[in-house]
Write a protein that holds these residues in place. Structure first.
Motif, PDB file in Angstrom:
ATOM      1  N   THR A 218      45.441  40.256  43.053  1.00  0.00           N
ATOM      2  CA  THR A 218      45.083  41.422  42.244  1.00  0.00           C
ATOM      3  C   THR A 218      44.927  42.650  43.134  1.00  0.00           C
ATOM      4  O   THR A 218      44.799  42.528  44.361  1.00  0.00           O
ATOM      5  CB  THR A 218      43.772  41.181  41.468  1.00  0.00           C
ATOM      6  N   ASP A 219      44.933  43.815  42.542  1.00  0.00           N
ATOM      7  CA  ASP A 219      44.862  45.063  43.297  1.00  0.00           C
ATOM      8  C   ASP A 219      43.418  45.427  43.647  1.00  0.00           C
ATOM      9  O   ASP A 219      42.486  45.136  42.888  1.00  0.00           O
ATOM     10  CB  ASP A 219      45.474  46.208  42.487  1.00  0.00           C
ATOM     11  N   VAL A 221      40.865  48.180  43.544  1.00  0.00           N
ATOM     12  CA  VAL A 221      40.755  49.415  42.759  1.00  0.00           C
ATOM     13  C   VAL A 221      39.669  50.345  43.291  1.00  0.00           C
ATOM     14  O   VAL A 221      39.684  51.545  42.987  1.00  0.00           O
ATOM     15  CB  VAL A 221      40.497  49.102  41.268  1.00  0.00           C
ATOM     16  N   SER A 222      38.727  49.819  44.072  1.00  0.00           N
ATOM     17  CA  SER A 222      37.723  50.709  44.662  1.00  0.00           C
ATOM     18  C   SER A 222      37.091  50.069  45.896  1.00  0.00           C
ATOM     19  O   SER A 222      37.012  48.837  45.999  1.00  0.00           O
ATOM     20  CB  SER A 222      36.625  51.065  43.657  1.00  0.00           C
ATOM     21  N   THR A 268      36.102  46.187  44.882  1.00  0.00           N
ATOM     22  CA  THR A 268      36.288  45.816  43.483  1.00  0.00           C
ATOM     23  C   THR A 268      37.778  45.636  43.225  1.00  0.00           C
ATOM     24  O   THR A 268      38.592  46.490  43.613  1.00  0.00           O
ATOM     25  CB  THR A 268      35.726  46.886  42.535  1.00  0.00           C
ATOM     26  N   TYR A 269      38.135  44.517  42.558  1.00  0.00           N
ATOM     27  CA  TYR A 269      39.536  44.198  42.279  1.00  0.00           C
ATOM     28  C   TYR A 269      39.858  44.454  40.811  1.00  0.00           C
ATOM     29  O   TYR A 269      38.963  44.589  39.974  1.00  0.00           O
ATOM     30  CB  TYR A 269      39.823  42.734  42.634  1.00  0.00           C
ATOM     31  N   SER A 270      41.148  44.485  40.507  1.00  0.00           N
ATOM     32  CA  SER A 270      41.584  44.808  39.152  1.00  0.00           C
ATOM     33  C   SER A 270      41.208  43.736  38.136  1.00  0.00           C
ATOM     34  O   SER A 270      41.229  43.993  36.929  1.00  0.00           O
ATOM     35  CB  SER A 270      43.105  45.027  39.120  1.00  0.00           C
ATOM     36  N   ASP A 271      40.863  42.534  38.593  1.00  0.00           N
ATOM     37  CA  ASP A 271      40.415  41.488  37.664  1.00  0.00           C
ATOM     38  C   ASP A 271      38.914  41.548  37.420  1.00  0.00           C
ATOM     39  O   ASP A 271      38.348  40.675  36.752  1.00  0.00           O
ATOM     40  CB  ASP A 271      40.811  40.102  38.184  1.00  0.00           C
ATOM     41  N   GLY A 272      38.241  42.573  37.975  1.00  0.00           N
ATOM     42  CA  GLY A 272      36.808  42.745  37.775  1.00  0.00           C
ATOM     43  C   GLY A 272      35.951  42.072  38.832  1.00  0.00           C
ATOM     44  O   GLY A 272      34.741  42.308  38.895  1.00  0.00           O
ATOM     45  N   THR A 274      34.297  41.275  42.486  1.00  0.00           N
ATOM     46  CA  THR A 274      33.867  42.094  43.620  1.00  0.00           C
ATOM     47  C   THR A 274      33.500  41.186  44.787  1.00  0.00           C
ATOM     48  O   THR A 274      33.204  40.003  44.609  1.00  0.00           O
ATOM     49  CB  THR A 274      32.645  42.959  43.260  1.00  0.00           C
ATOM     50  N   SER A 316      47.219  49.611  48.919  1.00  0.00           N
ATOM     51  CA  SER A 316      46.284  50.071  47.893  1.00  0.00           C
ATOM     52  C   SER A 316      46.001  51.560  48.075  1.00  0.00           C
ATOM     53  O   SER A 316      45.935  52.056  49.199  1.00  0.00           O
ATOM     54  CB  SER A 316      44.972  49.284  47.971  1.00  0.00           C
ATOM     55  N   ALA A 318      43.203  52.861  46.830  1.00  0.00           N
ATOM     56  CA  ALA A 318      41.740  52.986  46.894  1.00  0.00           C
ATOM     57  C   ALA A 318      41.273  53.096  48.340  1.00  0.00           C
ATOM     58  O   ALA A 318      41.766  52.393  49.222  1.00  0.00           O
ATOM     59  CB  ALA A 318      41.091  51.776  46.230  1.00  0.00           C
TER      60      ALA A 318
END
Length: 433
Positions: A218-219, A221-222, A268-272, A274, A316, A318
């Motif tokens: 997964t990506d 994201v932050s 934090t990943y795109s699947d929620g 952390t 990424s 982020a």
């Protein structure tokens, strides 16, 4: 017959090099070792063809038996460790013991239709399976319920410790090896929903336990800063590099890792999901954090001053930015005057200690680390010229070197992959005349 000839050649090669010294720090990866070993086998084969006498068949059989024993004894010494820890959630992982199945493939290179393999089971977002008393013949079966890019890793427990590696032995249902994709971390493959795949530990030594894990990539994201010690200073030019992996920004300079345990981030990943890691650790996919600054000056490396350090993972968008990080000149490095010792930070570029000689011209130099035996490897001796460090000589750990009186030198120690387990090192210098 091919195996007998190969094992005899392996024995010839190994016996011919028994007395040769080996430097552990020069080994950088399992792939390089295999390539180098294969070349030695080919050289031995050519030499055997040119010099071998036509001995009796019984002598060839004896040599083959000795070679097989030699091959078995060598395999147990080939290990590469990392600092990853085995998962604690073992209760949720299906286990498979070799003695529970009496059908195993005769070939260590590929899985077999005649063999029964344990299936990977899903726990949360991660598929897992455990193999006890694992050998190169053992595989696990995986049928994903979703198409995607999967990261594959295995945590191996042996008599030497626990470490995590990528899974490189990956096959489809037709037993053809899969082609991996680059993620900058552990091995990854594009897998399709409902299809069957097989993963193995490869041709390494046997293990007490191997935990296989697979999860969709997964990506990021932050990235948020949890703890960054602003008192940590960086040094120019030794902590900066450019162009090693290429960049579209000519003003971007990569920065060495000096925070070690004094820096932490939350991802934090795109699947929620952390996770919180140190700035010198891999993330869940085995990816390292990248650090860089922007410098638009005319010097070949960023000048001393304060900079914003960008933290991100390759691929990424982020990132988080650490403001006003101090960058100092080489003259500000921890310095030994004439004699003494210094304990300093170890970065992924190694460790540096500045040394100012006195009236003596001969000095004994030694270095030690908490979790790394440096042995009698070489310590580089460098001098500053026009703002850069240039190699002048080297000294073996614990030996003496000749230096000019009342001059400044820099001792540089490269731990290679050993830097990961050692955040500090101690260098000692004593006059020898």
């Amino acid at each position: 017959m091919k195996r007998k000839v190969l094992t005899m050649l392996l024995a010839v090669t190994m016996s011919a090099t028994v007395g040769s010294p080996v430097c552990a720090a020069d080994f950088t990866s399992g792939t390089e070792n295999v390539s180098e070993f294969s070349e030695n086998v080919m050289d031995s084969e050519n030499a055997s063809e040119n010099t071998a006498d036509a001995d009796t068949a019984s002598e060839e059989v004896n040599e083959t038996a000795d070679a097989e024993e030699s091959e078995d004894s060598q395999e147990s010494d080939m290990l590469e460790f990392t600092d990853e820890e085995i998962t604690d959630d073992e209760d949720s992982i299906p286990e498979f013991n070799d003695d529970q199945e009496d059908i195993l493939t005769d070939s260590a290179g590929k899985p077999s239709t005649a063999a029964k393999y344990p299936s990977m089971k899903k726990t949360g977002n991660v598929y897992t399976a455990t193999v006890k008393n694992a050998t190169e013949k053992d595989y696990v079966k995986f049928v994903p319920n979703k198409t995607g890019k999967y990261v594959l890793k295995m945590t191996i427990t042996s008599q030497y410790g626990t470490y995590t590696n990528s899974v490189y032995d990956a096959y489809n249902s037709k037993f053809k090896m899969l082609e991996g994709i680059s993620t900058g971390g552990y091995g990854a493959y594009k897998l399709e929903k409902g299809k069957t795949y097989y993963f193995g530990m490869g041709g390494g030594p046997s293990a007490l336990k191997v935990v296989f894990q697979a999860e969709i990539l997964t990506d990021v994201v932050s990235i948020k800063q949890v703890k960054i010690d602003k008192s940590v200073a960086f040094y120019t030019p030794i902590d900066f590099s450019q162009g090693q992996y290429g960049t579209d920004n000519k003003n971007q300079y990569n920065v060495a890792e000096r925070w070690r345990g004094k820096g932490k981030i939350k991802i934090t990943y795109s699947d929620g999901k952390t996770e919180t890691i140190r700035t010198d650790q891999r993330n869940r996919y085995g990816q390292w954090l990248s650090r860089y600054v922007i410098y638009k000056g005319k010097k070949s490396s960023p000048a001393a001053g304060t900079y914003d350090v960008h933290l991100k993972f390759d691929g990424s968008k982020a990132e988080t930015v650490v403001k006003n990080v101090k960058v100092k000149k080489l003259s500000s490095l921890p310095t030994i005057n004439g004699r003494g010792s210094k304990t300093v930070s170890v970065t992924n570029n190694g460790m540096y200690v500045r040394f100012k000689t006195g009236k003596s011209t001969k000095y004994r130099v030694s270095v030690s680390f908490p979790e790394y035996d440096f042995g009698s490897k070489g310590i580089a001796i460098e001098q500053e010229k026009k703002g850069k460090l240039e190699y002048t000589n080297s000294v073996q750990n614990g030996d003496t070197c000749t230096l000019k009186a009342n001059k400044v030198y820099y001792f540089h120690v490269n731990l290679h992959s050993g830097w990961q387990e050692n955040s500090t090192g101690t260098l000692k210098v004593t006059p020898a005349n």
